[in-house]
Design a protein around this motif. Structure first.
Motif, PDB file in Angstrom:
ATOM      1  N   LYS A 146       0.831  -1.210   0.000  1.00 38.06           N
ATOM      2  CA  LYS A 146       0.000   0.000   0.000  1.00 38.06           C
ATOM      3  C   LYS A 146       0.862   1.256   0.000  1.00 38.06           C
ATOM      4  CE  LYS A 146      -4.207  -1.591   2.291  1.00 38.06           C
ATOM      5  NZ  LYS A 146      -5.013  -1.503   3.526  1.00 38.06           N
ATOM      6  N   ALA A 147       1.914   1.249   0.807  1.00 34.86           N
ATOM      7  CA  ALA A 147       2.790   2.430   0.884  1.00 34.86           C
ATOM      8  C   ALA A 147       3.454   2.703  -0.461  1.00 34.86           C
ATOM      9  CB  ALA A 147       3.826   2.241   1.989  1.00 34.86           C
ATOM     10  N   TYR A 148       3.978   1.668  -1.100  1.00 33.49           N
ATOM     11  CA  TYR A 148       4.617   1.882  -2.399  1.00 33.49           C
ATOM     12  C   TYR A 148       3.603   2.261  -3.473  1.00 33.49           C
ATOM     13  CZ  TYR A 148       9.397   0.823  -1.180  1.00 33.49           C
ATOM     14  OH  TYR A 148      10.667   0.893  -0.649  1.00 33.49           O
ATOM     15  N   SER A 149       2.379   1.761  -3.368  1.00 32.15           N
ATOM     16  CA  SER A 149       1.355   2.145  -4.356  1.00 32.15           C
ATOM     17  C   SER A 149       1.004   3.621  -4.228  1.00 32.15           C
ATOM     18  CB  SER A 149       0.101   1.280  -4.200  1.00 32.15           C
ATOM     19  OG  SER A 149      -0.644   1.666  -3.061  1.00 32.15           O
ATOM     20  N   LYS A 150       1.306   4.210  -3.071  1.00 25.41           N
ATOM     21  CA  LYS A 150       1.047   5.637  -2.844  1.00 25.41           C
ATOM     22  C   LYS A 150       2.334   6.466  -3.028  1.00 25.41           C
ATOM     23  CE  LYS A 150      -2.843   4.656   0.159  1.00 25.41           C
ATOM     24  NZ  LYS A 150      -3.864   4.946  -0.829  1.00 25.41           N
ATOM     25  N   HIS A 151       3.324   5.849  -3.638  1.00 29.57           N
ATOM     26  CA  HIS A 151       4.545   6.526  -4.086  1.00 29.57           C
ATOM     27  C   HIS A 151       5.485   7.000  -2.979  1.00 29.57           C
ATOM     28  CE1 HIS A 151       2.726   6.273  -7.997  1.00 29.57           C
ATOM     29  NE2 HIS A 151       1.647   6.854  -7.510  1.00 29.57           N
ATOM     30  N   ILE A 152       5.696   6.145  -1.976  1.00 33.43           N
ATOM     31  CA  ILE A 152       6.733   6.473  -1.004  1.00 33.43           C
ATOM     32  C   ILE A 152       8.085   6.340  -1.691  1.00 33.43           C
ATOM     33  CG2 ILE A 152       5.463   5.779   1.054  1.00 33.43           C
ATOM     34  CD1 ILE A 152       7.345   3.221   0.970  1.00 33.43           C
ATOM     35  N   ASN A 153       9.102   6.901  -1.066  1.00 31.30           N
ATOM     36  CA  ASN A 153      10.449   6.788  -1.610  1.00 31.30           C
ATOM     37  C   ASN A 153      11.219   5.642  -0.980  1.00 31.30           C
ATOM     38  OD1 ASN A 153       9.673   9.901  -1.616  1.00 31.30           O
ATOM     39  ND2 ASN A 153      10.862   9.384  -3.420  1.00 31.30           N
TER      40      ASN A 153
END
Length: 148
Positions: A108-115
């Motif tokens: 979920k975090a990566y799908s929301k474009h975290i670095n």
């Protein structure tokens, strides 16, 4: 960024974890200024310069945001979604710093474009080492659009 004050926004509701982050950065002389907020609503007030954070001199834009996922009032993933949908702050690097190893949280975090997604080590030495590496990477080695 030579000579520039480096700003970190630490969004962490656990006072022990926040203290570890701040002490570790101070010990390694990585960050000049850590702005700590304790819940999601306060993080958004800081980022959008609202209420007590309205003055850009005392609430400067962070060079990087360290974001816990499990926060009171507004969840970390919701904060991330708001950050990424805002033209004025969407390019600020966001590093999730959490205790959750759950595959669903990572996805979920990566799908929301975290670095970056970092799981807090349970031992002090491991946590300290991760903070040192994190600080040097994001605040010393990484190049930003505004870097020289």
């Amino acid at each position: 960024m030579k000579g520039e004050i480096l700003n970190i926004l630490l969004v962490e509701d656990n006072p022990d974890h926040a203290e570890l982050v701040m002490r570790s950065f101070q010990a390694h002389r990585v960050a000049n200024c850590i702005h700590h907020v304790i819940h999601g609503e306060e993080a958004l007030q800081y980022l959008f310069r609202q209420d007590i954070y309205s003055d850009p001199r005392t609430s400067p834009r962070p060079h990087v945001i360290l974001l816990d996922l499990r926060l009171p009032r507004i969840d970390g993933l919701e904060i991330l979604e708001i950050i990424r949908s805002s033209p004025e702050i969407k390019n600020i690097p966001v590093v999730v710093l959490t205790t959750s190893k759950a595959e669903q949280d990572v996805a979920k975090a990566y799908s929301k474009h975290i670095n970056s997604y970092l799981v807090k080590p349970v031992d002090f030495e491991g946590f300290n080492r991760m903070m040192e590496d994190l600080g040097f990477y994001w605040l010393a080695w990484n190049h930003y659009p505004w870097s020289e």
